[in-house]
Design a protein around this motif. Structure first.
Motif, PDB file in Angstrom:
ATOM      1  N   GLY A 175     -13.172  19.263 -33.227  1.00 13.72           N
ATOM      2  CA  GLY A 175     -14.469  18.695 -33.594  1.00 13.72           C
ATOM      3  C   GLY A 175     -15.671  19.589 -33.394  1.00 13.72           C
ATOM      4  O   GLY A 175     -16.808  19.131 -33.527  1.00 13.72           O
ATOM      5  N   ALA A 176     -15.436  20.866 -33.088  1.00 11.12           N
ATOM      6  CA  ALA A 176     -16.577  21.784 -33.042  1.00 11.12           C
ATOM      7  C   ALA A 176     -17.229  21.806 -34.422  1.00 11.12           C
ATOM      8  O   ALA A 176     -16.544  21.657 -35.439  1.00 11.12           O
ATOM      9  N   ALA A 177     -18.543  21.987 -34.452  1.00 11.13           N
ATOM     10  CA  ALA A 177     -19.265  21.964 -35.730  1.00 11.13           C
ATOM     11  C   ALA A 177     -19.197  23.306 -36.435  1.00 11.13           C
ATOM     12  O   ALA A 177     -19.307  23.368 -37.666  1.00 11.13           O
ATOM     13  N   ALA A 178     -19.052  24.374 -35.665  1.00 11.59           N
ATOM     14  CA  ALA A 178     -19.004  25.721 -36.245  1.00 11.59           C
ATOM     15  C   ALA A 178     -18.486  26.694 -35.196  1.00 11.59           C
ATOM     16  O   ALA A 178     -18.389  26.357 -34.010  1.00 11.59           O
ATOM     17  N   ILE A 179     -18.158  27.890 -35.674  1.00 11.26           N
ATOM     18  CA  ILE A 179     -17.680  28.966 -34.796  1.00 11.26           C
ATOM     19  C   ILE A 179     -18.586  30.162 -34.991  1.00 11.26           C
ATOM     20  O   ILE A 179     -18.909  30.534 -36.122  1.00 11.26           O
ATOM     21  N   MET A 180     -18.969  30.754 -33.872  1.00 15.26           N
ATOM     22  CA  MET A 180     -19.699  32.028 -33.941  1.00 15.26           C
ATOM     23  C   MET A 180     -18.762  33.102 -33.391  1.00 15.26           C
ATOM     24  O   MET A 180     -18.201  32.959 -32.310  1.00 15.26           O
ATOM     25  N   ALA A 181     -18.540  34.146 -34.180  1.00 15.46           N
ATOM     26  CA  ALA A 181     -17.663  35.233 -33.727  1.00 15.46           C
ATOM     27  C   ALA A 181     -18.237  36.566 -34.162  1.00 15.46           C
ATOM     28  O   ALA A 181     -18.951  36.656 -35.168  1.00 15.46           O
ATOM     29  N   ASN A 182     -17.923  37.577 -33.399  1.00 12.79           N
ATOM     30  CA  ASN A 182     -18.406  38.923 -33.706  1.00 12.79           C
ATOM     31  C   ASN A 182     -17.326  39.944 -33.357  1.00 12.79           C
ATOM     32  O   ASN A 182     -16.710  40.543 -34.232  1.00 12.79           O
ATOM     33  N   THR A 183     -17.036  40.067 -32.053  1.00 12.33           N
ATOM     34  CA  THR A 183     -16.107  41.107 -31.599  1.00 12.33           C
ATOM     35  C   THR A 183     -14.721  40.960 -32.223  1.00 12.33           C
ATOM     36  O   THR A 183     -14.077  41.961 -32.553  1.00 12.33           O
ATOM     37  N   ALA A 184     -14.268  39.709 -32.393  1.00 12.33           N
ATOM     38  CA  ALA A 184     -12.927  39.494 -32.951  1.00 12.33           C
ATOM     39  C   ALA A 184     -12.805  40.147 -34.323  1.00 12.33           C
ATOM     40  O   ALA A 184     -11.741  40.667 -34.684  1.00 12.33           O
ATOM     41  N   ILE A 185     -13.886  40.134 -35.077  1.00  8.30           N
ATOM     42  CA  ILE A 185     -13.855  40.715 -36.418  1.00  8.30           C
ATOM     43  C   ILE A 185     -14.164  42.216 -36.339  1.00  8.30           C
ATOM     44  O   ILE A 185     -13.477  43.039 -36.942  1.00  8.30           O
ATOM     45  N   ALA A 186     -15.198  42.539 -35.560  1.00  9.49           N
ATOM     46  CA  ALA A 186     -15.657  43.940 -35.509  1.00  9.49           C
ATOM     47  C   ALA A 186     -14.600  44.869 -34.921  1.00  9.49           C
ATOM     48  O   ALA A 186     -14.578  46.060 -35.231  1.00  9.49           O
ATOM     49  N   THR A 187     -13.726  44.344 -34.058  1.00 11.79           N
ATOM     50  CA  THR A 187     -12.715  45.207 -33.435  1.00 11.79           C
ATOM     51  C   THR A 187     -11.326  45.004 -34.058  1.00 11.79           C
ATOM     52  O   THR A 187     -10.335  45.513 -33.542  1.00 11.79           O
ATOM     53  N   ALA A 188     -11.242  44.255 -35.149  1.00 13.89           N
ATOM     54  CA  ALA A 188      -9.948  44.027 -35.810  1.00 13.89           C
ATOM     55  C   ALA A 188      -9.489  45.302 -36.524  1.00 13.89           C
ATOM     56  O   ALA A 188     -10.306  46.163 -36.854  1.00 13.89           O
TER      57      ALA A 188
END
Lengths: 63, 253
Positions: free
Chosen positions: B196-209
């Motif tokens: 039920g979270a309204a949104a996800i904020m991500a950065n490192t997971a993508i930037a370091t993939a």
């Protein structure tokens, strides 16, 4: 000398707009502080004086 | 079906907020496009010369969400927010008040104070916080537009370490709960969205993939999957088996 982002710079007598231009920065996407005060855009014609402290702030990547 | 994320009266179709840190500038545009992100976070720092303006690498139409990183007190966060507004970034502000350099944990008390100062000055404050219900309520009362609890320490990619406490916020707080920080994999983003979270904020997971664009896509799909599952309502859980095929008409003789 004007202290710009912590470094002394020969900027006394320049306006804020001229300083930004010399740094190749766009005024509309930059914020400027003189001492502890945020300078609003209409005041960017202000002439910098000897001993003033200026902070030039812009956007960088961040989370 | 219309399923919009509404923050401070603004509507968004995407529930994926992308951070812009740690990227090569050239890759940000593609990451935002493939993530389908409509909100991108930024930081403010001293700039000394034209070393590549990040704003030119973010697709037009994306809502910019500057953060107050570097702030150690509510007053500092307020000043950074005003600088962001002066630099043309609008009213959205992600409040980040941190004075712990090892775990980068937010100071909930100073964050709530910053929230109040910013809301009074017309900002749309999105506080990054440690998932504590009482603090979240303080932030709601202070004028927050959404609550952004951490899943795990910033940049750690550890996943939903605070899952049960985020669940409490989702149950008890009427504002959007945006899970921020620590999400390392699409499956973790999906799990947060399912609950039920309204949104996800991500950065490192993508930037370091390994492959930034492919990971941006994977997150996008995981977040949509989790949201769709939440709206659908997940099936019940039983202790014992419950046959899916009929228990009559067996072909024995």
């Amino acid at each position: 000398m004007v202290i710009v982002n912590g470094e002394p710079k020969e900027a006394a007598g320049m306006t804020v707009l001229e300083l930004l231009s010399s740094m190749q920065l766009k005024p509309e996407r930059t914020a400027v502080m003189i001492g502890d005060e945020i300078l609003s855009k209409p005041d960017y014609g202000k002439v910098l004086t000897d001993g003033e402290t200026v902070e030039i702030i812009g956007f960088v990547g961040g989370g | 079906m219309s399923d919009k994320l509404i923050i401070g009266g603004h509507e968004f179709s995407s529930r994926f907020i992308l951070g812009s840190g740690k990227f090569d500038l050239d890759l940000i545009n593609a990451a935002v496009e493939h993530a389908g992100a409509e909100i991108v976070t930024l930081a403010l720092r001293r700039v000394n010369s034209f070393s590549g303006n990040i704003l030119e690498h973010i697709p037009a139409g994306v809502t910019l969400l500057p953060n107050t990183s570097g702030a150690r007190t509510a007053e500092e966060a307020y000043k950074i927010a005003r600088l962001a507004r002066e630099a043309g970034c609008g009213e959205f502000i992600k409040i980040e008040v941190i004075h712990d350099s090892k775990y980068l944990l937010p100071d909930n008390y100073e964050t709530a104070k910053a929230c109040e100062m910013l809301a009074k000055d017309g900002f749309i404050p999105l506080p990054y916080m440690y998932p504590d219900l009482n603090a979240a309520r303080d932030m709601v009362n202070a004028g927050a537009a959404a609550i952004m609890p951490l899943a795990a320490p910033i940049g750690s990619n550890q996943g939903l370490a605070t899952k049960q406490f985020i669940r409490i916020l989702i149950e008890e707080i009427d504002l959007p709960i945006i899970v921020d920080a620590g999400i390392g994999k699409p499956s973790q983003a999906c799990e947060a969205m399912e609950m039920g979270a309204a949104a996800i904020m991500a950065n490192t997971a993508i930037a370091t993939a390994g492959n930034i664009v492919e990971m941006a896509k994977a997150f996008k799909h995981a977040i949509i999957a989790g949201r769709t599952a939440y709206l659908a309502g997940t099936g019940r859980v039983l202790d014992k088996a419950s046959a899916s095929s009929p228990l009559t008409g067996f072909i024995r003789e």
